[in-house]
Scaffold this motif. Structure first.
Motif, PDB file in Angstrom:
ATOM      1  N   PRO A   1      -5.140   9.604  17.219  1.00  0.00           N
ATOM      2  CA  PRO A   1      -5.507   8.514  16.316  1.00  0.00           C
ATOM      3  C   PRO A   1      -5.303   7.153  16.967  1.00  0.00           C
ATOM      4  O   PRO A   1      -4.493   7.000  17.892  1.00  0.00           O
ATOM      5  CB  PRO A   1      -4.545   8.708  15.134  1.00  0.00           C
ATOM      6  N   THR A   2      -6.038   6.190  16.498  1.00  0.00           N
ATOM      7  CA  THR A   2      -5.931   4.819  16.998  1.00  0.00           C
ATOM      8  C   THR A   2      -5.840   3.868  15.812  1.00  0.00           C
ATOM      9  O   THR A   2      -6.141   4.246  14.674  1.00  0.00           O
ATOM     10  CB  THR A   2      -7.141   4.441  17.864  1.00  0.00           C
ATOM     11  N   VAL A   3      -5.434   2.646  16.090  1.00  0.00           N
ATOM     12  CA  VAL A   3      -5.350   1.628  15.041  1.00  0.00           C
ATOM     13  C   VAL A   3      -6.249   0.455  15.411  1.00  0.00           C
ATOM     14  O   VAL A   3      -6.449   0.150  16.592  1.00  0.00           O
ATOM     15  CB  VAL A   3      -3.902   1.138  14.828  1.00  0.00           C
ATOM     16  N   THR A   4      -6.794  -0.175  14.401  1.00  0.00           N
ATOM     17  CA  THR A   4      -7.641  -1.351  14.609  1.00  0.00           C
ATOM     18  C   THR A   4      -7.006  -2.609  14.061  1.00  0.00           C
ATOM     19  O   THR A   4      -7.469  -3.715  14.342  1.00  0.00           O
ATOM     20  CB  THR A   4      -9.013  -1.147  13.928  1.00  0.00           C
ATOM     21  N   SER A   5      -5.957  -2.473  13.255  1.00  0.00           N
ATOM     22  CA  SER A   5      -5.275  -3.622  12.667  1.00  0.00           C
ATOM     23  C   SER A   5      -4.269  -4.204  13.658  1.00  0.00           C
ATOM     24  O   SER A   5      -3.885  -3.552  14.646  1.00  0.00           O
ATOM     25  CB  SER A   5      -4.564  -3.219  11.373  1.00  0.00           C
ATOM     26  N   ASP A   6      -3.821  -5.410  13.369  1.00  0.00           N
ATOM     27  CA  ASP A   6      -2.889  -6.111  14.246  1.00  0.00           C
ATOM     28  C   ASP A   6      -1.452  -5.740  13.870  1.00  0.00           C
ATOM     29  O   ASP A   6      -0.666  -6.570  13.411  1.00  0.00           O
ATOM     30  CB  ASP A   6      -3.106  -7.623  14.129  1.00  0.00           C
TER      31      ASP A   6
ATOM     32  N   ILE B   1       8.733  10.832  12.822  1.00  0.00           N
ATOM     33  CA  ILE B   1       7.622  11.518  12.151  1.00  0.00           C
ATOM     34  C   ILE B   1       7.131  10.712  10.956  1.00  0.00           C
ATOM     35  O   ILE B   1       5.931  10.444  10.807  1.00  0.00           O
ATOM     36  CB  ILE B   1       8.053  12.925  11.717  1.00  0.00           C
ATOM     37  N   LYS B   2       8.045  10.303  10.094  1.00  0.00           N
ATOM     38  CA  LYS B   2       7.662   9.552   8.900  1.00  0.00           C
ATOM     39  C   LYS B   2       7.080   8.190   9.260  1.00  0.00           C
ATOM     40  O   LYS B   2       6.095   7.740   8.651  1.00  0.00           O
ATOM     41  CB  LYS B   2       8.864   9.385   7.974  1.00  0.00           C
ATOM     42  N   ALA B   3       7.671   7.529  10.249  1.00  0.00           N
ATOM     43  CA  ALA B   3       7.172   6.215  10.652  1.00  0.00           C
ATOM     44  C   ALA B   3       5.788   6.319  11.287  1.00  0.00           C
ATOM     45  O   ALA B   3       4.965   5.402  11.136  1.00  0.00           O
ATOM     46  CB  ALA B   3       8.151   5.562  11.628  1.00  0.00           C
ATOM     47  N   THR B   4       5.512   7.408  11.983  1.00  0.00           N
ATOM     48  CA  THR B   4       4.181   7.596  12.577  1.00  0.00           C
ATOM     49  C   THR B   4       3.118   7.695  11.491  1.00  0.00           C
ATOM     50  O   THR B   4       2.043   7.072  11.589  1.00  0.00           O
ATOM     51  CB  THR B   4       4.165   8.859  13.458  1.00  0.00           C
ATOM     52  N   PHE B   5       3.390   8.468  10.457  1.00  0.00           N
ATOM     53  CA  PHE B   5       2.440   8.551   9.340  1.00  0.00           C
ATOM     54  C   PHE B   5       2.237   7.176   8.703  1.00  0.00           C
ATOM     55  O   PHE B   5       1.104   6.787   8.395  1.00  0.00           O
ATOM     56  CB  PHE B   5       2.940   9.550   8.297  1.00  0.00           C
ATOM     57  N   MET B   6       3.323   6.439   8.497  1.00  0.00           N
ATOM     58  CA  MET B   6       3.214   5.121   7.872  1.00  0.00           C
ATOM     59  C   MET B   6       2.424   4.157   8.754  1.00  0.00           C
ATOM     60  O   MET B   6       1.663   3.315   8.250  1.00  0.00           O
ATOM     61  CB  MET B   6       4.602   4.555   7.593  1.00  0.00           C
ATOM     62  N   TYR B   7       2.567   4.284  10.053  1.00  0.00           N
ATOM     63  CA  TYR B   7       1.870   3.401  10.991  1.00  0.00           C
ATOM     64  C   TYR B   7       0.358   3.540  10.856  1.00  0.00           C
ATOM     65  O   TYR B   7      -0.375   2.554  10.696  1.00  0.00           O
ATOM     66  CB  TYR B   7       2.329   3.740  12.402  1.00  0.00           C
ATOM     67  N   PHE B   8      -0.130   4.765  10.875  1.00  0.00           N
ATOM     68  CA  PHE B   8      -1.575   4.976  10.796  1.00  0.00           C
ATOM     69  C   PHE B   8      -2.100   4.821   9.363  1.00  0.00           C
ATOM     70  O   PHE B   8      -3.255   4.433   9.169  1.00  0.00           O
ATOM     71  CB  PHE B   8      -1.935   6.349  11.363  1.00  0.00           C
ATOM     72  N   ASP B   9      -1.270   5.109   8.375  1.00  0.00           N
ATOM     73  CA  ASP B   9      -1.700   4.896   6.992  1.00  0.00           C
ATOM     74  C   ASP B   9      -1.790   3.408   6.670  1.00  0.00           C
ATOM     75  O   ASP B   9      -2.695   2.977   5.948  1.00  0.00           O
ATOM     76  CB  ASP B   9      -0.740   5.582   6.021  1.00  0.00           C
ATOM     77  N   PHE B  10      -0.864   2.620   7.195  1.00  0.00           N
ATOM     78  CA  PHE B  10      -0.951   1.171   7.001  1.00  0.00           C
ATOM     79  C   PHE B  10      -2.237   0.630   7.627  1.00  0.00           C
ATOM     80  O   PHE B  10      -2.906  -0.243   7.061  1.00  0.00           O
ATOM     81  CB  PHE B  10       0.261   0.464   7.603  1.00  0.00           C
ATOM     82  N   ASP B  11      -2.592   1.135   8.791  1.00  0.00           N
ATOM     83  CA  ASP B  11      -3.830   0.684   9.440  1.00  0.00           C
ATOM     84  C   ASP B  11      -5.040   1.022   8.571  1.00  0.00           C
ATOM     85  O   ASP B  11      -5.972   0.206   8.445  1.00  0.00           O
ATOM     86  CB  ASP B  11      -3.966   1.354  10.806  1.00  0.00           C
ATOM     87  N   LYS B  12      -5.034   2.200   7.961  1.00  0.00           N
ATOM     88  CA  LYS B  12      -6.138   2.601   7.081  1.00  0.00           C
ATOM     89  C   LYS B  12      -6.236   1.687   5.879  1.00  0.00           C
ATOM     90  O   LYS B  12      -7.327   1.229   5.504  1.00  0.00           O
ATOM     91  CB  LYS B  12      -5.927   4.052   6.637  1.00  0.00           C
ATOM     92  N   VAL B  13      -5.098   1.406   5.251  1.00  0.00           N
ATOM     93  CA  VAL B  13      -5.090   0.579   4.055  1.00  0.00           C
ATOM     94  C   VAL B  13      -5.502  -0.858   4.388  1.00  0.00           C
ATOM     95  O   VAL B  13      -6.287  -1.479   3.664  1.00  0.00           O
ATOM     96  CB  VAL B  13      -3.699   0.601   3.392  1.00  0.00           C
ATOM     97  N   ILE B  14      -4.987  -1.389   5.503  1.00  0.00           N
ATOM     98  CA  ILE B  14      -5.316  -2.767   5.887  1.00  0.00           C
ATOM     99  C   ILE B  14      -6.800  -2.901   6.224  1.00  0.00           C
ATOM    100  O   ILE B  14      -7.457  -3.877   5.842  1.00  0.00           O
ATOM    101  CB  ILE B  14      -4.456  -3.203   7.082  1.00  0.00           C
ATOM    102  N   SER B  15      -7.347  -1.944   6.930  1.00  0.00           N
ATOM    103  CA  SER B  15      -8.750  -2.029   7.353  1.00  0.00           C
ATOM    104  C   SER B  15      -9.720  -1.980   6.178  1.00  0.00           C
ATOM    105  O   SER B  15     -10.857  -2.475   6.290  1.00  0.00           O
ATOM    106  CB  SER B  15      -9.069  -0.898   8.338  1.00  0.00           C
ATOM    107  N   THR B  16      -9.321  -1.409   5.048  1.00  0.00           N
ATOM    108  CA  THR B  16     -10.208  -1.312   3.888  1.00  0.00           C
ATOM    109  C   THR B  16      -9.814  -2.264   2.755  1.00  0.00           C
ATOM    110  O   THR B  16     -10.438  -2.239   1.700  1.00  0.00           O
ATOM    111  CB  THR B  16     -10.209   0.128   3.341  1.00  0.00           C
ATOM    112  N   ALA B  17      -8.794  -3.089   3.006  1.00  0.00           N
ATOM    113  CA  ALA B  17      -8.330  -4.012   1.956  1.00  0.00           C
ATOM    114  C   ALA B  17      -9.268  -5.215   1.819  1.00  0.00           C
ATOM    115  O   ALA B  17     -10.079  -5.501   2.717  1.00  0.00           O
ATOM    116  CB  ALA B  17      -6.915  -4.481   2.270  1.00  0.00           C
ATOM    117  N   GLU B  18      -9.133  -5.894   0.695  1.00  0.00           N
ATOM    118  CA  GLU B  18      -9.890  -7.126   0.494  1.00  0.00           C
ATOM    119  C   GLU B  18      -9.430  -8.184   1.496  1.00  0.00           C
ATOM    120  O   GLU B  18      -8.318  -8.110   2.039  1.00  0.00           O
ATOM    121  CB  GLU B  18      -9.680  -7.648  -0.933  1.00  0.00           C
TER     122      GLU B  18
END
Length: 236
Positions: free
Chosen positions: A91-96, A154-171
């Protein structure tokens, strides 16, 4: 050529075709198998088998059982649409939200498979991971440093990529506040991770207190999501 007596019953059991997908199982007539060994003496009918021959026979039958049925398992796996036939995607992230100095995050485990469960699913998983990490404090100081470190990563890794998902689709007006929250959380987790690796109890407890505050702030973003029931396939 040495003939192995009384082998028909064993080979007949191995040669049974399983009944798959409504097909009709057929029983084939088993044929006697002869094992050639130039160094082995001739074995007469009803003569007890030597121990070496028994071991070789057991290994040979085990090979027949394993490799003879391997084609069935492979075909079933290929027909199942839920199996991954290739290597796990990285997985990769696009958010800052990366560390400005390293370009990544020290706690990220790239070998993990992060399922894409949609924005709503990522919000749900963010809250669940934050909730789980809030219980991690019970293990600090109980000589479980290795477990604390693995669980935190493990938990922080999930949060890292989930935050990127939420940020990329946020208003547009929500992107920066979420990015700031994520960076404060992940900066703190990296500091906590470093304290855990050093097994410094006082430093770990101090940094964990700061982590708790940020985890509570994450959960306050979507307070009702944990009580929401929905199917993964319907997430958008």
């Amino acid at each position: 050529m040495a003939a192995i007596p009384n082998l028909n019953l064993i080979l007949e059991a191995l040669s049974l075709n399983p009944k798959l997908h409504g097909g009709t199982a057929r029983r084939k007539r088993a044929a006697a198998i002869h094992f050639a060994d130039k160094k082995a003496p001739e074995i007469q009918e009803n003569q007890p088998l030597p121990e070496v021959t028994k071991r070789r026979l057991a290994v040979g039958l085990a090979s027949i059982a394993v490799f003879g049925s391997s084609g069935i398992g492979k075909s079933l796996a290929e027909d199942n649409g839920f199996w991954l036939t290739g290597p796990l995607p990285i997985p990769t992230v696009t958010s800052d939200i990366r560390n400005k100095e390293t370009g990544t995050r020290s706690f990220v485990k790239n070998q993990m498979y992060i399922a894409n469960i949609g924005t709503k699913g990522s919000m749900y998983r963010l809250n669940k991971c934050a909730f789980d990490l809030m219980a991690l404090g019970d293990l600090i100081g109980s000589d479980a440093w290795s477990y604390v470190l693995r669980y935190l990563r493990i938990k922080a890794t999930f949060m890292y990529f989930d935050f990127d998902k939420v940020i990329s689709t946020a208003e547009a007006n929500e992107k920066q506040p979420l990015t700031d929250l994520a960076n404060r959380l992940f900066d703190n987790i990296e500091e906590l991770e470093d304290a855990v690796k050093k097994r410094n109890l006082s430093l770990t407890e101090s940094r964990y207190e700061g982590t708790l505050v940020l985890l509570q702030e994450v959960m306050s973003k979507w307070p009702k999501i944990l009580n929401t029931s929905f199917e993964v396939k319907s997430m958008k």
